[in-house]
Design a protein around this motif. Sequence first.
Motif, short mmCIF file in Angstrom:
data_model
loop_
_atom_site.label_atom_id
_atom_site.label_comp_id
_atom_site.label_asym_id
_atom_site.label_seq_id
_atom_site.Cartn_x
_atom_site.Cartn_y
_atom_site.Cartn_z
N PRO A 1 0.73 18.32 4.23
CA PRO A 1 0.18 17.96 2.93
C PRO A 1 0.46 16.50 2.63
O PRO A 1 1.40 15.90 3.17
CB PRO A 1 0.91 18.88 1.96
N ALA A 2 -0.35 15.91 1.77
CA ALA A 2 -0.25 14.48 1.50
C ALA A 2 1.15 14.07 1.06
O ALA A 2 1.65 13.00 1.45
CB ALA A 2 -1.28 14.08 0.45
N LYS A 3 1.82 14.89 0.28
CA LYS A 3 3.13 14.52 -0.25
C LYS A 3 4.26 14.69 0.77
O LYS A 3 5.44 14.51 0.43
CB LYS A 3 3.44 15.32 -1.51
N ARG A 4 3.90 15.03 2.00
CA ARG A 4 4.88 15.00 3.09
C ARG A 4 4.56 13.89 4.08
O ARG A 4 5.10 13.85 5.18
CB ARG A 4 4.94 16.37 3.80
N ILE A 5 3.66 12.99 3.68
CA ILE A 5 3.22 11.90 4.57
C ILE A 5 3.59 10.55 3.95
O ILE A 5 3.29 10.28 2.78
CB ILE A 5 1.71 11.95 4.81
N LEU A 6 4.25 9.72 4.75
CA LEU A 6 4.61 8.36 4.34
C LEU A 6 3.84 7.38 5.21
O LEU A 6 3.83 7.51 6.45
CB LEU A 6 6.12 8.16 4.51
N TYR A 7 3.22 6.40 4.58
CA TYR A 7 2.41 5.40 5.30
C TYR A 7 3.05 4.04 5.11
O TYR A 7 3.10 3.51 4.00
CB TYR A 7 0.98 5.42 4.78
N THR A 8 3.57 3.48 6.20
CA THR A 8 4.19 2.15 6.17
C THR A 8 3.63 1.34 7.32
O THR A 8 3.90 1.64 8.48
CB THR A 8 5.72 2.23 6.31
N SER A 9 2.84 0.34 7.01
CA SER A 9 2.26 -0.48 8.07
C SER A 9 2.53 -1.94 7.79
O SER A 9 3.13 -2.30 6.77
CB SER A 9 0.76 -0.20 8.19
N ASN A 10 2.08 -2.81 8.68
CA ASN A 10 2.30 -4.24 8.46
C ASN A 10 1.11 -5.03 9.01
O ASN A 10 0.47 -4.63 9.99
CB ASN A 10 3.60 -4.70 9.12
N GLY A 11 0.82 -6.12 8.34
CA GLY A 11 -0.25 -7.00 8.79
C GLY A 11 -1.62 -6.36 8.75
O GLY A 11 -2.52 -6.76 9.50
N ILE A 12 -1.80 -5.37 7.87
CA ILE A 12 -3.05 -4.60 7.91
C ILE A 12 -3.99 -5.04 6.79
O ILE A 12 -3.59 -5.62 5.78
CB ILE A 12 -2.78 -3.08 7.80
N SER A 13 -5.26 -4.73 6.99
CA SER A 13 -6.27 -4.97 5.97
C SER A 13 -5.99 -4.09 4.76
O SER A 13 -5.56 -2.94 4.89
CB SER A 13 -7.66 -4.67 6.53
N PHE A 14 -6.28 -4.62 3.57
CA PHE A 14 -6.07 -3.84 2.36
C PHE A 14 -6.94 -2.59 2.35
O PHE A 14 -6.63 -1.61 1.65
CB PHE A 14 -6.34 -4.70 1.12
N ASP A 15 -8.01 -2.60 3.14
CA ASP A 15 -8.88 -1.42 3.23
C ASP A 15 -8.08 -0.18 3.63
O ASP A 15 -8.35 0.92 3.14
CB ASP A 15 -10.00 -1.65 4.25
N GLU A 16 -7.13 -0.34 4.55
CA GLU A 16 -6.31 0.79 4.99
C GLU A 16 -5.49 1.35 3.83
O GLU A 16 -5.35 2.56 3.67
CB GLU A 16 -5.38 0.40 6.14
N ILE A 17 -4.93 0.45 3.04
CA ILE A 17 -4.12 0.89 1.91
C ILE A 17 -4.98 1.64 0.90
O ILE A 17 -4.55 2.66 0.33
CB ILE A 17 -3.42 -0.32 1.26
N GLU A 18 -6.19 1.19 0.71
CA GLU A 18 -7.10 1.88 -0.21
C GLU A 18 -7.40 3.30 0.28
O GLU A 18 -7.42 4.25 -0.52
CB GLU A 18 -8.40 1.09 -0.36
#
Length: 404
Positions: free
Chosen positions: A87-104
């Motif tokens: 489920p979404a609340k068990r997923i953590l997303y930590t990236s670097n140098g990425i396009s803001f599109d990914e964060i959206e």
Amino acid sequence: MSTSISNQTLVHLAEKYGTPLYVYNFNTIERQYKKLQSAFEGTNTRFFYACKALTNINVLKYVKSLGANIDCSSINEVKLALKAGFPAKRILYTSNGISFDEIEVAKELGVYINIDSLSNLRKFGEAFGDQYPVGLRLRPNIMAGGNLKISTGHENSKFGIPVDLLDDILTIVKAYDINVIDLHIHTGSEIKDVGVFVKGIEVLFDLLPHFPHVKVIDLGGGFKVPYKKDEQGTDIDLLAKEVFDAIKSHPNALGRSLEVWFEPGKFLVSECGTLLTKVNVLKKTKTTRFAAVNSGFNHLIRPMFYDAFHQIDNISNENGEVGNYSIVGNICETDTFAWERPMNEIKEGDILAFRNAGAYGFEMASNFNSRYKPAEVMVLNGNDALIRERDQFADLFRKQIEVL
């Protein structure tokens, strides 16, 4: 249930599925996760499997079944985690140098997000303001890790927002009323000294007064795994004690109900994996005996990329006379896995087992020299199953477009 697979069974798997072959003992993954659970029992701690270490969908599903959460380094890893049933609340997303599109996209999927740069923090504020809680990945200026290539928290690292830019961070947070709920650091990999994590706590807790809405302190991962027989890994029991002693004694912890998050990747899957290879050719020079196997750094890049050590055993001849061999690959580059390594006598056709190959083994594999990626097999409670087919010739040009 034993968490080890006998050499006899590994030879059988090599005969059954062919080589090169990655074999993963899922019972070892369970053992490692239970170590974490036991050490941190009674504390407000969550573990997120750093899936960049190994993303086979069966591994992800099994880790989920154990109760772990998942840490993702790309939006595609997030999508894999969702496909595996997290489920979404068990997923953590930590990236670097990425396009803001990914964060959206991550925001639309509803997962936890850590932001790694002032630029993306400003864009996040402009787009979402206080509508969506977010974490900050900070660079603590702590040198740690097995070597420079796997150290991510030092002052020249690309990772994280430098803590000495606190004023800039606070200016952006205040301007857009960003709801910061998580302060995150990750100092590197192969960290044996638990004091490194205590230093991380000191850095983050000194910042706490500036972030009144913070609910989570994320100390990353990087626990050391023993690759050599005489090595010791991170003392997880000591880690738990030192971390929570440091939290309880810090004055800024008063009145705060904080969760502590860790992101173990290699710790969970490294020891579960064995790469099985077959000896193609023996060569002898005046000083060296070479055993060339049907693999290379296209299948296991760690020894060439990180100077990493992997225990290698001749499991076809366990009682053979010991001699020194240099184990090399079969691609058109220098791909030496081991120099002058004491090994039981090796003959052409023998099966060599590369230990601790579960993390960053298949995951970093390629089709260099137009060679096939290996098959993957899981073993659980003594039962084996194919979880990835070996490449075939058509896979080498599947996405190519012939225009001539």
